[in-house]
Design a protein around this motif. Sequence first.
Motif, PDB file in Angstrom:
ATOM      1  N   ILE A 127       0.866  -1.176   0.000  1.00 16.81           N
ATOM      2  CA  ILE A 127       0.000   0.000   0.000  1.00 16.81           C
ATOM      3  C   ILE A 127       0.906   1.230   0.000  1.00 16.81           C
ATOM      4  CG2 ILE A 127      -1.729   1.341   1.277  1.00 16.81           C
ATOM      5  CD1 ILE A 127      -2.654  -1.346   2.527  1.00 16.81           C
ATOM      6  N   LEU A 128       0.725   2.099  -0.997  1.00 13.52           N
ATOM      7  CA  LEU A 128       1.449   3.375  -1.090  1.00 13.52           C
ATOM      8  C   LEU A 128       0.465   4.481  -0.746  1.00 13.52           C
ATOM      9  CD1 LEU A 128       3.170   3.228  -4.620  1.00 13.52           C
ATOM     10  CD2 LEU A 128       4.231   2.759  -2.441  1.00 13.52           C
ATOM     11  N   ALA A 129       0.892   5.466   0.008  1.00 14.47           N
ATOM     12  CA  ALA A 129      -0.003   6.576   0.335  1.00 14.47           C
ATOM     13  C   ALA A 129       0.795   7.856   0.510  1.00 14.47           C
ATOM     14  CB  ALA A 129      -0.771   6.275   1.623  1.00 14.47           C
ATOM     15  N   GLY A 130       0.232   8.954  -0.003  1.00 13.65           N
ATOM     16  CA  GLY A 130       0.873  10.238   0.219  1.00 13.65           C
ATOM     17  C   GLY A 130       0.701  11.206  -0.927  1.00 13.65           C
ATOM     18  N   ASP A 131       1.588  12.195  -0.931  1.00 13.35           N
ATOM     19  CA  ASP A 131       1.608  13.254  -1.933  1.00 13.35           C
ATOM     20  C   ASP A 131       2.547  12.828  -3.060  1.00 13.35           C
ATOM     21  OD1 ASP A 131       1.879  15.548  -3.453  1.00 13.35           O
ATOM     22  OD2 ASP A 131       2.621  16.798  -1.813  1.00 13.35           O
ATOM     23  N   PHE A 132       1.969  12.409  -4.171  1.00  7.10           N
ATOM     24  CA  PHE A 132       2.753  11.947  -5.302  1.00  7.10           C
ATOM     25  C   PHE A 132       3.151  13.107  -6.216  1.00  7.10           C
ATOM     26  CE2 PHE A 132       0.998   8.249  -3.579  1.00  7.10           C
ATOM     27  CZ  PHE A 132       1.540   7.121  -4.156  1.00  7.10           C
ATOM     28  N   GLY A 160       3.488   0.803 -11.183  1.00 11.22           N
ATOM     29  CA  GLY A 160       3.927  -0.562 -10.875  1.00 11.22           C
ATOM     30  C   GLY A 160       2.709  -1.465 -10.922  1.00 11.22           C
ATOM     31  N   ARG A 161       2.591  -2.359  -9.960  1.00 16.31           N
ATOM     32  CA  ARG A 161       1.416  -3.229  -9.860  1.00 16.31           C
ATOM     33  C   ARG A 161       0.301  -2.601  -9.021  1.00 16.31           C
ATOM     34  NH1 ARG A 161       2.199  -7.719  -7.121  1.00 16.31           N
ATOM     35  NH2 ARG A 161       0.420  -8.718  -8.115  1.00 16.31           N
ATOM     36  N   CYS A 162       0.560  -1.426  -8.454  1.00 19.01           N
ATOM     37  CA  CYS A 162      -0.436  -0.760  -7.603  1.00 19.01           C
ATOM     38  C   CYS A 162      -1.495  -0.056  -8.453  1.00 19.01           C
ATOM     39  CB  CYS A 162       0.232   0.268  -6.685  1.00 19.01           C
ATOM     40  SG  CYS A 162       1.163  -0.461  -5.329  1.00 19.01           S
ATOM     41  N   ARG A 163      -2.711  -0.092  -7.951  1.00 17.39           N
ATOM     42  CA  ARG A 163      -3.831   0.584  -8.601  1.00 17.39           C
ATOM     43  C   ARG A 163      -4.273   1.759  -7.737  1.00 17.39           C
ATOM     44  NH1 ARG A 163      -3.923  -4.763  -9.601  1.00 17.39           N
ATOM     45  NH2 ARG A 163      -4.495  -5.459 -11.692  1.00 17.39           N
ATOM     46  N   ASP A 164      -4.732   2.812  -8.402  1.00 20.35           N
ATOM     47  CA  ASP A 164      -5.208   3.999  -7.694  1.00 20.35           C
ATOM     48  C   ASP A 164      -6.570   3.703  -7.077  1.00 20.35           C
ATOM     49  OD1 ASP A 164      -4.894   6.880  -7.074  1.00 20.35           O
ATOM     50  OD2 ASP A 164      -6.727   7.017  -8.262  1.00 20.35           O
ATOM     51  N   VAL A 169      -3.801   7.039  -2.558  1.00 18.39           N
ATOM     52  CA  VAL A 169      -3.578   5.777  -1.860  1.00 18.39           C
ATOM     53  C   VAL A 169      -3.635   4.731  -2.962  1.00 18.39           C
ATOM     54  CG1 VAL A 169      -4.430   4.129  -0.162  1.00 18.39           C
ATOM     55  CG2 VAL A 169      -4.621   6.583   0.293  1.00 18.39           C
ATOM     56  N   MET A 170      -2.574   3.963  -3.093  1.00 18.46           N
ATOM     57  CA  MET A 170      -2.489   2.933  -4.124  1.00 18.46           C
ATOM     58  C   MET A 170      -2.205   1.602  -3.459  1.00 18.46           C
ATOM     59  SD  MET A 170      -0.734   4.607  -7.363  1.00 18.46           S
ATOM     60  CE  MET A 170      -1.315   6.151  -8.015  1.00 18.46           C
ATOM     61  N   ALA A 171      -2.708   0.539  -4.072  1.00 15.37           N
ATOM     62  CA  ALA A 171      -2.522  -0.782  -3.485  1.00 15.37           C
ATOM     63  C   ALA A 171      -2.402  -1.844  -4.567  1.00 15.37           C
ATOM     64  CB  ALA A 171      -3.694  -1.111  -2.562  1.00 15.37           C
ATOM     65  N   LEU A 209      -7.246  12.246   2.183  1.00 15.20           N
ATOM     66  CA  LEU A 209      -7.983  11.126   1.609  1.00 15.20           C
ATOM     67  C   LEU A 209      -8.258  10.122   2.716  1.00 15.20           C
ATOM     68  CD1 LEU A 209      -5.806  10.249  -1.515  1.00 15.20           C
ATOM     69  CD2 LEU A 209      -7.923  11.528  -1.497  1.00 15.20           C
ATOM     70  N   VAL A 210      -9.445   9.558   2.696  1.00 14.51           N
ATOM     71  CA  VAL A 210      -9.752   8.430   3.563  1.00 14.51           C
ATOM     72  C   VAL A 210     -10.180   7.303   2.637  1.00 14.51           C
ATOM     73  CG1 VAL A 210     -11.213   7.529   5.414  1.00 14.51           C
ATOM     74  CG2 VAL A 210     -10.456   9.919   5.472  1.00 14.51           C
ATOM     75  N   VAL A 211      -9.479   6.198   2.719  1.00 17.51           N
ATOM     76  CA  VAL A 211      -9.744   5.058   1.848  1.00 17.51           C
ATOM     77  C   VAL A 211      -9.931   3.822   2.709  1.00 17.51           C
ATOM     78  CG1 VAL A 211      -8.820   3.606   0.015  1.00 17.51           C
ATOM     79  CG2 VAL A 211      -8.396   6.064  -0.034  1.00 17.51           C
ATOM     80  N   GLN A 212     -10.982   3.079   2.406  1.00 14.46           N
ATOM     81  CA  GLN A 212     -11.237   1.818   3.096  1.00 14.46           C
ATOM     82  C   GLN A 212     -10.814   0.674   2.182  1.00 14.46           C
ATOM     83  OE1 GLN A 212     -15.010   1.452   5.054  1.00 14.46           O
ATOM     84  NE2 GLN A 212     -15.056  -0.727   4.667  1.00 14.46           N
ATOM     85  N   LEU A 213      -9.882  -0.127   2.670  1.00 10.64           N
ATOM     86  CA  LEU A 213      -9.371  -1.273   1.920  1.00 10.64           C
ATOM     87  C   LEU A 213      -9.715  -2.555   2.641  1.00 10.64           C
ATOM     88  CD1 LEU A 213      -5.808   0.114   1.088  1.00 10.64           C
ATOM     89  CD2 LEU A 213      -7.700  -0.168  -0.520  1.00 10.64           C
ATOM     90  N   GLU A 214      -9.994  -3.591   1.869  1.00 14.16           N
ATOM     91  CA  GLU A 214     -10.242  -4.908   2.432  1.00 14.16           C
ATOM     92  C   GLU A 214      -9.318  -5.900   1.758  1.00 14.16           C
ATOM     93  OE1 GLU A 214     -14.397  -5.909   2.311  1.00 14.16           O
ATOM     94  OE2 GLU A 214     -14.969  -3.851   2.775  1.00 14.16           O
TER      95      GLU A 214
END
Length: 132
Positions: free
Chosen positions: A41-46, A64-68, A96-98, A123-128
């Motif tokens: 999980i990547l998060a921040g100011d890109f 990379g393999r991360c999706r927005d 937030v990318m994962a 940003l608030v992101v809910q991931l499962e």
Amino acid sequence: VSGDGPIIVAAHAVAPREDYMTQWRSDLTWLADQCASDNVILAGDFNATIDHMSGLGVDGGTLGRCRDTTSASGNGGVGTWPTDIPAMLGAPIDHVMATPDWTVSGSIVMRTLDGSGSDHRPLVVQLERTAG
């Protein structure tokens, strides 16, 4: 505790100013490289929109393999910067990318804190955890 959690990377790429374009591109490439493995999980100011990341995704990823995650949940076009203009006119440069190990089930760009002192909207992101 169990060692089964994600690798979490805090991101802050240099701003894409004329004198720093090489470093900015290098920062985005470095962030893409962090998404080469599973469970990230990547998060921040890109300091970049997903359009700026074109060509840096692999295997269906944005970077990379991360999706927005905000794009996946319908909020990818909401501006996170700057807070002194309406969010719909701002630039979505915070993310937030994962990796596919994570499924986004919701996200919001918080506009109620625009006067709190930062020039970025949170940003608030809910991931499962993805089944499998």
